[in-house]
Write a protein that holds these residues in place. Structure first.
Motif, PDB file in Angstrom:
ATOM      1  N   THR A 181       0.854  -1.105  -0.185  1.00 18.34           N
ATOM      2  CA  THR A 181      -0.424   0.078  -0.081  1.00 18.34           C
ATOM      3  C   THR A 181       1.002   1.387   0.151  1.00 18.34           C
ATOM      4  OG1 THR A 181      -1.308  -1.133   1.143  1.00 18.34           O
ATOM      5  CG2 THR A 181      -2.277   1.235   0.661  1.00 18.34           C
ATOM      6  N   PRO A 204      -4.218   7.374  -0.856  1.00 21.25           N
ATOM      7  CA  PRO A 204      -3.304   6.643  -1.465  1.00 21.25           C
ATOM      8  C   PRO A 204      -3.047   7.385  -3.436  1.00 21.25           C
ATOM      9  CG  PRO A 204      -6.202   6.311  -0.846  1.00 21.25           C
ATOM     10  CD  PRO A 204      -5.540   7.397  -1.045  1.00 21.25           C
ATOM     11  N   THR A 207       0.895   0.858  -8.785  1.00 19.44           N
ATOM     12  CA  THR A 207      -0.324   0.652  -7.548  1.00 19.44           C
ATOM     13  C   THR A 207      -1.860   1.004  -8.968  1.00 19.44           C
ATOM     14  OG1 THR A 207      -0.284   2.597  -7.054  1.00 19.44           O
ATOM     15  CG2 THR A 207       1.155   1.303  -5.721  1.00 19.44           C
ATOM     16  N   ASP A 241      -5.859   2.879  -5.380  1.00 18.32           N
ATOM     17  CA  ASP A 241      -6.479   2.872  -4.053  1.00 18.32           C
ATOM     18  C   ASP A 241      -4.774   2.744  -4.105  1.00 18.32           C
ATOM     19  OD1 ASP A 241      -9.603   2.916  -3.824  1.00 18.32           O
ATOM     20  OD2 ASP A 241      -9.480   0.622  -4.380  1.00 18.32           O
ATOM     21  N   LYS A 243      -2.860   0.476  -4.311  1.00 23.01           N
ATOM     22  CA  LYS A 243      -2.011  -0.880  -4.133  1.00 23.01           C
ATOM     23  C   LYS A 243      -2.268  -1.732  -4.659  1.00 23.01           C
ATOM     24  CE  LYS A 243      -6.170  -0.102  -0.419  1.00 23.01           C
ATOM     25  NZ  LYS A 243      -4.858  -0.604   0.978  1.00 23.01           N
ATOM     26  N   GLN A 260       1.835  -7.924   4.103  1.00 24.98           N
ATOM     27  CA  GLN A 260       1.107  -6.479   3.961  1.00 24.98           C
ATOM     28  C   GLN A 260       2.304  -5.471   4.404  1.00 24.98           C
ATOM     29  OE1 GLN A 260      -2.986  -5.683   4.641  1.00 24.98           O
ATOM     30  NE2 GLN A 260      -3.131  -7.324   5.799  1.00 24.98           N
ATOM     31  N   SER A 297       3.534  -1.082   4.213  1.00 26.93           N
ATOM     32  CA  SER A 297       3.110   0.110   3.466  1.00 26.93           C
ATOM     33  C   SER A 297       4.365   1.362   3.739  1.00 26.93           C
ATOM     34  CB  SER A 297       1.984   0.752   4.294  1.00 26.93           C
ATOM     35  OG  SER A 297       2.033   1.382   5.810  1.00 26.93           O
TER      36      SER A 297
END
Length: 582
Positions: free
Chosen positions: A160, A168, A191, A194, A196, A246, A248
């Motif tokens: 993310t 985002p 990405t 969003d 992601k 995950q 970020s």
């Protein structure tokens, strides 16, 4: 009888012809401009058609592969498609970039709830060019397996990307490298809206995935290995078999600093080379000629005469500095100098209790007046008494000056500045923090430096030189906050125990001399530095040791001036340059 007939001539005058040519030029320039725009549009359209054809070819190539081979070389998923190719068409190089990712369709749930997020593959082909004109074309195609989704092994990496306030970031490039698995992975992903990207089917690896996130015009964020920092805050990513990992990252528009270094004080001077009487308030029995003051005479010189300057009252006065002059005193002649002040009723001599020797008069230049109270004596006048005991001889006063220190800051050149952000990427082997943004920069000859390409953070500024101290800054206090996309101006005020401020003026006009070369030397210590005056005719040498220095000032169109100056505390030296040929 003869008759004369006048025939009216028809035609164009020269002015009419010129106007016609001018109008035709305007028309043709417009036509040529439109023609060039048309050619550019046609060329761009032709390149776009070629790029679209190339993109279609690569998409069709992917569609005709077996499902297991749909992937990029060194990518996730792996396959036989090169990630980046350069293909020439009609003399133009096209860059073809292909990405393949697994898509987790929301129809059957999304990760982490969906245990098999590899529903189908999405192929994106982007073709770009830069040949006079630039552009790109992108095509996307989804390719599904023939049967139901199956466990492809490995784990899933979910990245993310957001900005400084948590919004985002779409179309951020996510570069993933893993040299610990076979085949080696070196792939780029992008990405979605969003912010992601899901990288499904990543081979299991412990702290093996190096991830770097970037976007044009923005900062970068990444993971770090122990070869870069002993204990990283964000180590390389671990992916476990059948697990979802995950991570970020935060990036945003880059900012910059515009740094200026100043002395907290400036200086100035009053100078008179006696080219005219504009800077004289009173005189008696003196003669002004040839840029010098002498005793008046008809056939013989008078025994005594005097001259008084106009009032000298600097704005933002911090301290008075020196009173100095250049004169010539033949045998039997003398000039004595005094400084006057206004007591509210009249002008008189400053008492000896505040300026020792003033009542008798000074004969040796310069005179230190830095001890005078600026509250009691905010305005001064210079006074000289010329005398002779030989009626055929006179002393000559060539020029005089008074200098001072004021609150007008002046740029300090060549200052080494250390800039350090608050963000860290980890600690070193000694457990000291390792900062993400940290640099040393040196201001130029005008006391200015720019730092670009830095991300939002809180920054601290310091001066590297051991003899210089940072006494003030704007903005204050530290740290200084830089927000995304901002160019922040920072003024640093530095001070030292000893310095010399030169003010260089034209002896004829008293105007400042710009870009004069000022060389300051001290042979015994090897000090030798040259600087150039600014638009106010000033330059400051800082820091200096408490010693006597020699100076030489020169510039085109003026005679060179030389002398010595003692650096003790904040010292100001005013120097007048005589124009060449005088």
């Amino acid at each position: 009888m003869k008759m004369l007939f006048l025939q009216k001539q028809k035609g164009f005058s020269l002015l009419e012809i010129l106007i016609g040519v001018f109008l035709l030029m305007i028309v043709f320039i417009g036509i040529i401009g439109a023609y060039r725009v048309g050619l550019r549009v046609v060329s761009q359209s032709r390149l776009r058609v070629l790029a679209t054809a190339l993109a279609n070819q690569r998409v069709e190539f992917a569609r005709n592969l077996s499902y297991v081979d749909v992937g990029t070389i060194g990518g996730i998923p792996p396959g036989v498609i090169p990630e980046t190719e350069t293909i020439a068409r009609n003399g133009v190089d096209f860059i073809v970039k292909t990405t393949v990712v697994y898509v987790d369709d929301p129809f059957d749930g999304e990760a982490p709830a969906d245990a098999l997020p590899n529903d189908y593959k999405r192929v994106k082909v982007r073709v770009s060019w830069d040949s006079g004109t630039s552009g790109d074309v992108a095509l996307i195609s989804d390719i599904s397996p023939k049967g139901l989704e199956t466990d492809i092994g490995g784990g899933n990496l979910f990245v993310t990307v957001f900005n400084a306030v948590g919004i985002p970031i779409s179309e951020a490039e996510v570069h993933v490298v893993n040299n610990d698995v076979l085949p080696v992975i070196d792939a780029n992903f992008e990405t979605n809206t969003d912010g992601k990207v899901l990288i499904a089917g990543a081979p299991a690896s412990v702290e093996g995935y190096e991830v770097t996130v970037s976007k044009t015009g923005m900062s970068a964020d990444q993971t770090y290995g122990t070869e870069v920092v002993a204990v990283p805050n964000t180590p390389h990513v671990t992916v476990l078999e059948g697990e979802l990992t995950q991570i970020s990252f935060s990036i945003d528009t880059l900012g910059s600093f515009s740094i200026d270094t100043f002395s907290p004080f400036g200086g100035g001077s009053f100078a008179d080379s006696f080219v005219d009487a504009s800077r004289i308030s009173a005189s008696q029995d003196i003669f002004l000629s040839g840029g010098a003051v002498s005793l008046a005479s008809t056939t013989e010189y008078v025994p005594v005469g005097s001259i008084t300057s106009i009032s000298v009252g600097p704005a933002e006065l911090v301290t008075w500095d020196e009173f100095f002059w250049n004169d010539s005193e033949p045998v039997d002649t003398e000039i004595r100098y005094r400084i006057l002040f206004f007591d509210g009723l009249s002008w008189g001599e400053i008492p000896d209790t505040d300026l020792s020797g003033n009542s008798v008069g000074f004969i040796n230049s310069p005179v230190d007046i830095s001890g005078l109270s600026t509250t009691t004596y905010p305005v001064l006048r210079l006074y000289a008494e010329l005398t002779t005991s030989n009626s055929s001889s006179t002393p000559l006063l060539a020029d005089w000056q008074a200098s001072w220190i004021d609150g007008n800051a002046i740029a300090v050149p060549n200052v080494d500045v250390h800039v350090q952000g608050a963000k860290t990427i980890g600690t070193d082997a000694s457990e000291n923090p390792v900062y993400k943004y940290e640099a040393d920069v040196t201001t130029d000859g005008g006391g200015h430096a720019d730092i670009s390409g830095w991300e939002w953070d809180s920054y601290t500024f310091s001066i590297i030189h051991p003899s210089l101290s940072l006494v003030d800054m704007d903005p204050a206090p530290q740290p200084v906050t830089l927000v995304p996309g901002e160019t922040k101006s920072v003024s640093l005020f530095v001070a030292a125990e000893n310095n010399v401020l030169f003010t260089v003026t034209n002896s004829e006009t008293a105007e400042p001399v710009f870009s004069a070369s000022v060389r300051l030397t001290r042979a015994i210590s090897g000090y030798d530095k040259t600087q150039f005056t600014n638009a106010e005719g000033q330059t400051i040498f800082i820091p200096l040791s408490s010693d006597s220095y020699n100076y030489e000032i020169s510039t085109a169109g003026y005679q060179t001036a030389a002398g010595s100056v003692s650096a003790s505390g904040n010292t100001a030296r005013a120097v007048t340059l005589i124009p060449s040929g005088l």
